[in-house]
Design a protein around this motif. Sequence first.
Motif, PDB file in Angstrom:
ATOM      1  N   LEU A 233      27.738  35.389  39.248  1.00 13.39           N
ATOM      2  CA  LEU A 233      28.417  36.482  39.496  1.00 13.39           C
ATOM      3  C   LEU A 233      27.503  37.450  40.657  1.00 13.39           C
ATOM      4  O   LEU A 233      28.234  37.978  41.653  1.00 13.39           O
ATOM      5  CB  LEU A 233      28.991  37.398  38.483  1.00 13.39           C
ATOM      6  CG  LEU A 233      30.111  38.218  38.578  1.00 13.39           C
ATOM      7  CD1 LEU A 233      31.255  37.564  38.992  1.00 13.39           C
ATOM      8  CD2 LEU A 233      30.283  38.999  37.260  1.00 13.39           C
TER       9      LEU A 233
ATOM     10  N   LEU B 175      27.701  36.312  44.062  1.00 16.33           N
ATOM     11  CA  LEU B 175      29.287  36.439  44.641  1.00 16.33           C
ATOM     12  C   LEU B 175      29.063  38.074  45.051  1.00 16.33           C
ATOM     13  O   LEU B 175      29.571  38.333  46.128  1.00 16.33           O
ATOM     14  CB  LEU B 175      30.259  36.440  43.791  1.00 16.33           C
ATOM     15  CG  LEU B 175      31.472  36.447  44.378  1.00 16.33           C
ATOM     16  CD1 LEU B 175      31.696  35.412  45.197  1.00 16.33           C
ATOM     17  CD2 LEU B 175      32.601  36.350  43.113  1.00 16.33           C
TER      18      LEU B 175
ATOM     19  N   LEU C 179      25.554  53.019  41.375  1.00 22.45           N
ATOM     20  CA  LEU C 179      26.383  52.758  40.117  1.00 22.45           C
ATOM     21  C   LEU C 179      26.244  51.326  39.494  1.00 22.45           C
ATOM     22  O   LEU C 179      25.982  51.153  38.194  1.00 22.45           O
ATOM     23  CB  LEU C 179      28.013  52.577  40.752  1.00 22.45           C
ATOM     24  CG  LEU C 179      28.739  54.017  40.923  1.00 22.45           C
ATOM     25  CD1 LEU C 179      30.049  53.601  41.342  1.00 22.45           C
ATOM     26  CD2 LEU C 179      28.791  54.947  39.892  1.00 22.45           C
TER      27      LEU C 179
ATOM     28  N   GLU D 184      24.616  50.781  35.737  1.00 19.95           N
ATOM     29  CA  GLU D 184      25.334  49.801  34.617  1.00 19.95           C
ATOM     30  C   GLU D 184      24.450  48.801  34.230  1.00 19.95           C
ATOM     31  O   GLU D 184      24.036  48.698  32.994  1.00 19.95           O
ATOM     32  CB  GLU D 184      26.384  48.924  35.366  1.00 19.95           C
ATOM     33  CG  GLU D 184      27.514  49.791  35.305  1.00 19.95           C
ATOM     34  CD  GLU D 184      28.614  49.013  36.342  1.00 19.95           C
ATOM     35  OE1 GLU D 184      28.785  47.805  36.127  1.00 19.95           O
ATOM     36  OE2 GLU D 184      29.528  49.571  37.060  1.00 19.95           O
TER      37      GLU D 184
ATOM     38  N   LEU E 180      30.359  50.934  28.060  1.00 19.50           N
ATOM     39  CA  LEU E 180      30.154  50.826  29.552  1.00 19.50           C
ATOM     40  C   LEU E 180      31.417  50.980  30.283  1.00 19.50           C
ATOM     41  O   LEU E 180      31.069  51.702  31.405  1.00 19.50           O
ATOM     42  CB  LEU E 180      29.568  49.311  29.591  1.00 19.50           C
ATOM     43  CG  LEU E 180      28.983  49.087  31.165  1.00 19.50           C
ATOM     44  CD1 LEU E 180      27.891  50.114  31.379  1.00 19.50           C
ATOM     45  CD2 LEU E 180      28.612  47.854  31.382  1.00 19.50           C
TER      46      LEU E 180
ATOM     47  N   ILE F  87      31.577  54.614  31.105  1.00 20.48           N
ATOM     48  CA  ILE F  87      30.810  55.339  31.814  1.00 20.48           C
ATOM     49  C   ILE F  87      30.822  54.821  33.434  1.00 20.48           C
ATOM     50  O   ILE F  87      30.441  55.669  34.185  1.00 20.48           O
ATOM     51  CB  ILE F  87      29.169  54.610  31.507  1.00 20.48           C
ATOM     52  CG1 ILE F  87      28.729  55.127  30.152  1.00 20.48           C
ATOM     53  CG2 ILE F  87      28.033  55.088  32.611  1.00 20.48           C
ATOM     54  CD1 ILE F  87      27.434  54.690  29.539  1.00 20.48           C
ATOM     55  N   SER F  88      31.090  53.605  33.540  1.00 20.77           N
ATOM     56  CA  SER F  88      31.469  53.198  34.956  1.00 20.77           C
ATOM     57  C   SER F  88      32.633  53.866  35.431  1.00 20.77           C
ATOM     58  O   SER F  88      32.769  54.407  36.620  1.00 20.77           O
ATOM     59  CB  SER F  88      31.549  51.610  35.066  1.00 20.77           C
ATOM     60  OG  SER F  88      32.762  51.314  34.469  1.00 20.77           O
TER      61      SER F  88
ATOM     62  N   PHE G 166      31.661  57.382  36.581  1.00 16.38           N
ATOM     63  CA  PHE G 166      31.000  57.238  37.946  1.00 16.38           C
ATOM     64  C   PHE G 166      32.005  57.172  38.876  1.00 16.38           C
ATOM     65  O   PHE G 166      31.799  57.678  39.897  1.00 16.38           O
ATOM     66  CB  PHE G 166      29.942  56.206  37.961  1.00 16.38           C
ATOM     67  CG  PHE G 166      28.636  56.630  37.159  1.00 16.38           C
ATOM     68  CD1 PHE G 166      28.141  55.899  36.121  1.00 16.38           C
ATOM     69  CD2 PHE G 166      27.817  57.717  37.608  1.00 16.38           C
ATOM     70  CE1 PHE G 166      26.761  56.525  35.515  1.00 16.38           C
ATOM     71  CE2 PHE G 166      26.686  58.129  37.007  1.00 16.38           C
ATOM     72  CZ  PHE G 166      26.274  57.531  36.050  1.00 16.38           C
ATOM     73  N   HIS G 167      32.847  56.473  38.579  1.00 15.95           N
ATOM     74  CA  HIS G 167      34.094  56.389  39.924  1.00 15.95           C
ATOM     75  C   HIS G 167      34.508  57.592  40.050  1.00 15.95           C
ATOM     76  O   HIS G 167      34.958  57.875  41.177  1.00 15.95           O
ATOM     77  CB  HIS G 167      34.933  55.052  39.675  1.00 15.95           C
ATOM     78  CG  HIS G 167      34.449  53.668  39.754  1.00 15.95           C
ATOM     79  ND1 HIS G 167      34.370  53.458  40.978  1.00 15.95           N
ATOM     80  CD2 HIS G 167      34.014  52.731  39.131  1.00 15.95           C
ATOM     81  CE1 HIS G 167      33.723  52.050  40.930  1.00 15.95           C
ATOM     82  NE2 HIS G 167      33.623  51.802  39.975  1.00 15.95           N
TER      83      HIS G 167
ATOM     84  N   GLU H 217      36.467  38.923  42.417  1.00 16.78           N
ATOM     85  CA  GLU H 217      35.608  38.701  41.454  1.00 16.78           C
ATOM     86  C   GLU H 217      36.251  38.066  40.102  1.00 16.78           C
ATOM     87  O   GLU H 217      36.061  37.337  39.475  1.00 16.78           O
ATOM     88  CB  GLU H 217      34.320  39.713  41.191  1.00 16.78           C
ATOM     89  CG  GLU H 217      33.367  39.408  42.298  1.00 16.78           C
ATOM     90  CD  GLU H 217      32.561  40.699  41.961  1.00 16.78           C
ATOM     91  OE1 GLU H 217      32.150  41.038  40.974  1.00 16.78           O
ATOM     92  OE2 GLU H 217      31.855  41.268  43.119  1.00 16.78           O
TER      93      GLU H 217
ATOM     94  N   LEU I   8      38.238  35.034  40.111  1.00 10.06           N
ATOM     95  CA  LEU I   8      37.560  33.652  39.950  1.00 10.06           C
ATOM     96  C   LEU I   8      37.117  33.712  38.675  1.00 10.06           C
ATOM     97  O   LEU I   8      36.710  32.676  38.201  1.00 10.06           O
ATOM     98  CB  LEU I   8      36.329  33.918  41.030  1.00 10.06           C
ATOM     99  CG  LEU I   8      37.004  33.848  42.522  1.00 10.06           C
ATOM    100  CD1 LEU I   8      35.714  33.884  43.492  1.00 10.06           C
ATOM    101  CD2 LEU I   8      37.833  32.537  42.703  1.00 10.06           C
ATOM    102  N   GLU I   9      36.912  34.783  37.914  1.00  4.73           N
ATOM    103  CA  GLU I   9      36.167  34.935  36.681  1.00  4.73           C
ATOM    104  C   GLU I   9      36.847  35.944  35.556  1.00  4.73           C
ATOM    105  O   GLU I   9      36.130  36.990  35.376  1.00  4.73           O
ATOM    106  CB  GLU I   9      34.764  35.093  36.810  1.00  4.73           C
ATOM    107  CG  GLU I   9      33.689  34.369  35.785  1.00  4.73           C
ATOM    108  CD  GLU I   9      32.240  34.814  35.986  1.00  4.73           C
ATOM    109  OE1 GLU I   9      31.614  34.276  36.814  1.00  4.73           O
ATOM    110  OE2 GLU I   9      31.881  35.761  35.427  1.00  4.73           O
TER     111      GLU I   9
ATOM    112  N   HIS J   6      34.753  46.839  33.529  1.00  3.64           N
ATOM    113  CA  HIS J   6      33.618  45.838  33.626  1.00  3.64           C
ATOM    114  C   HIS J   6      33.432  45.257  32.448  1.00  3.64           C
ATOM    115  O   HIS J   6      32.565  45.807  31.844  1.00  3.64           O
ATOM    116  CB  HIS J   6      32.388  46.554  34.183  1.00  3.64           C
ATOM    117  CG  HIS J   6      32.550  47.136  35.377  1.00  3.64           C
ATOM    118  ND1 HIS J   6      31.979  46.774  36.552  1.00  3.64           N
ATOM    119  CD2 HIS J   6      32.929  48.405  35.784  1.00  3.64           C
ATOM    120  CE1 HIS J   6      32.358  47.419  37.583  1.00  3.64           C
ATOM    121  NE2 HIS J   6      32.603  48.570  37.232  1.00  3.64           N
TER     122      HIS J   6
ATOM    123  N   HIS K 191      34.253  44.493  29.867  1.00  8.26           N
ATOM    124  CA  HIS K 191      34.403  45.179  28.501  1.00  8.26           C
ATOM    125  C   HIS K 191      35.960  45.129  28.190  1.00  8.26           C
ATOM    126  O   HIS K 191      36.369  45.629  27.257  1.00  8.26           O
ATOM    127  CB  HIS K 191      33.830  46.496  28.228  1.00  8.26           C
ATOM    128  CG  HIS K 191      32.353  46.425  27.799  1.00  8.26           C
ATOM    129  ND1 HIS K 191      31.649  46.276  26.637  1.00  8.26           N
ATOM    130  CD2 HIS K 191      31.369  46.107  28.653  1.00  8.26           C
ATOM    131  CE1 HIS K 191      30.524  46.193  26.827  1.00  8.26           C
ATOM    132  NE2 HIS K 191      30.011  46.111  28.117  1.00  8.26           N
TER     133      HIS K 191
END
Lengths: 472, 383
Positions: free
Chosen positions: A34, A37, A97, A101, B62, B65-66, B69-70, B128, B131-132, B197, B199
């Motif tokens: 990842l 990518l 950011l 993380e 997480l 938290i992310s 931040f956004h 992303e 794909l995953e 992300h 989670h």
Amino acid sequence: MACEPNRVRLLCMLSLTFGFFIVEVVVSRITSSLSMLSDSFHMLSDVIALVVALVAVRFAEKTQATNKNTFGWIRAEVMGALVNAVFLTALCFTIVLEAIERFTEPHEIDSPEVVAGVGAAGLLINLLGLCLFHGHAGGGHGHSHGGHSHGSKNKRSKAGKSQKAGNGSSGEETNNLVGNHNSPGETRPRNEINCKDSAEVQMNGNTHFDEMDHEHDSSSQLNMRGVFLHVLGDALGSVIVVVNALVLIFVWQPCKAGEMCVNPCINTHTTDHKHTAGPCWVLYLDPTLCLIMVCILLYTTYPLLKESALILLQTVPKQINMHRVNERLLSLDGVLAIHELHIWQLAGSRIIATAHIKCHDPTSYMEVAKRIKDFFHDEGIHATTIQPEFVTFNSESRDSLCELSCRTQCAPKLCCGSADKPNADKKAGSDSKAAASALEVISETSEQAAAVQVRPRADAEVTVAREVESSL
Amino acid sequence: MLPLSIKDDEYKPAKFNLLVKLSGWFRSILADKTSRNLFFFLCLNLSFAFVELMYGIWSNSLGLISDSFHMFFDCTALLAGLAASVISRWRSNDSFSYGYVRAEVLAGFVNGLFLIFTAFFIFSEGVERALEPPDVHHERLLPVSVAGLLVNLVGIFVFQHGGHGHSHGEGGHGHSHSLFNGSLNHGHRHGHSHDGHGHGHEHSHGGHGHSHEEPHCHGKSLTQSIPICGHHKHNSDQQSDVCVLLHIIADTLGSIGVIISALLMQKYELMIADPICSMLIALLIGVSVVPLLKESIGILMQRTPPSLDQALPECYQRVQQLQGVYNLQEPHFWTLCTDVYIGTLKLLVAPDADTRWILSQTHNIFTQAGVRQLYVQIDTAAM
């Protein structure tokens, strides 16, 4: 031609970077990594930056004035630089950011060897790009011109050879900033001029330019600087990737498959399994390096951002001192007063000035105009528009008030002007206000009636102070 | 030579100056309605972001938290708008002969760029995730996305043009604020959904919009100069209604997209719906920002003001018909900020012409067209 090397460089770098982006995407699918990518998306943003710079260069070549863009597209390069700087800043934010993380949840890379290999390849490409763009963006071309100082080394005002030509007389003053866009009724063929011709036309029609390759000097330098910074950021990113992968290969002892071990860095509880994964600090190396890189990038991007933003804000160029210009203009013969003097930079070395000049009568005006034009040429300003104003004989020596400024109801609508206050000192039949004077510095050193000047100037200043305050 | 005067006001301690400056800025912000709103929402947004951050750290999530931040990232856009509205009121000085009014145009442009960057970022994340696909916890997703839509609708009615609904999967709270763009009175909407992300933290932003009323530059808006999407008084009401409707549609589409993807995930376990929705919404944001960018680019590139496009050739003709005028050359008209136009031109006149009369007539002609600051250079034709 100066433009051509730029374009060639940009295209070359663009194709390399795009190819590498494709390679990285493919590799990331193969190794299902990842992080590769996400790194490829960084490459994509690099591609976008190069495309922006290319578009800006392409547009800026069209310096011919069009009906809608009477100044041509020269400013495109400044805009390209600003866009690149803003993208770079936004990119830095996202990197911060992601790094944070990673701090809270570190994880290890699966196949560090592949990552190291790809990272090294990316680094090579970026170093190549740095070499390509460094030579152009770092050094400054241009020559100084007697009589004024320079701000930064990247902004040299191109005074051209107008001194030799000497006569900036108004007859010659179909001074073309951009091409010959004479009267709006005609339709001009908008053919693309290459660099040399456009430059010739721009600089007062003087043709003896040996240094023509430096024509697009400061503005394209700004643009190239933006690209250079972007490539620098990418290079630093590749360095971090390579360093991280190498450290991971040599220092990190991963859990071997089949054995029972836990990664103590991720799970917070302590274990005393025999096999634990390698030293934890390795996992924190990546985000730390990223943060350092972000600091470096922001530090180097900020001057570019500031410079392009200041140009777009119509600032007076750094090398020009308004006070001095005012004083020297007033010291010219026949100039009684100056209003609404504005000097701003279109792009690079193209500086534009406009002013209202008050003089005695139309017959003496031509001589005065010639002197004023010469003066501006000396300062390096070649596109000037001077509006004459003549003393009306029913006015006292109220030289501070503009005759042809807007009428009273426009005063609140003048940009950054004063509020709509009735003017204390009314000029006979005049419509002007100190609104005009709120916009610029008024200094009067006219020889005649010096004593009388003191009073109107004090009045003007008082009204300026009052009205400026009320406008806040 | 002895110093004749000593200026000791330059030697004030720096702290005192800073406080004075800050309080000056506050006063300036609170004085004007728009910037007051902007400031209020910035505070709101910041406080929510902090709350989320603290909660995320405390619960070790997480995703929260992310997401916080956004939100901080969004706050920078708000901050840019606020800074622009303060800066543009400063007086002109030696370096800025026109004052700082262009700051708003620049802030609008930078905000537009940030939006494009956000769209790009969301798009890449969507790719992303496609794909995953990670594990998405979608139990609370549906009610939250509906809440996002409702918040968006409320935002429409309350703020007339702007609403940025913000809802979160874990926190389960929603709030709306509007993002003001410092330079443009644009009803401007788009929605985007945004994945967490790894989670399974799902949250969606519905209806991210901004608008701004421009007090200095005459209270008229920039969009009035655009014939297509204007809140122009002279335009037919139909046109502006259609435009506002378009904005509203674009925004609710975003929220609806999130709801649909939530439904798909819950009912049919179609995990791919989420990244596709994100990508579509990112495209929507990108497309809707384009008019904003075109406007500000036009202003910054010194383009002839669009609202004068028809009026100018007429004015040129009238000037050329004045007695004694041979030719009109090199007209340059550009926008300084909303509705403030500046022009320069050169007139070729006969030697015996009445210059003063020509000048005042020309000024009149162009003042009627709306150009207040005009510089007319008179060149006498050699006879």
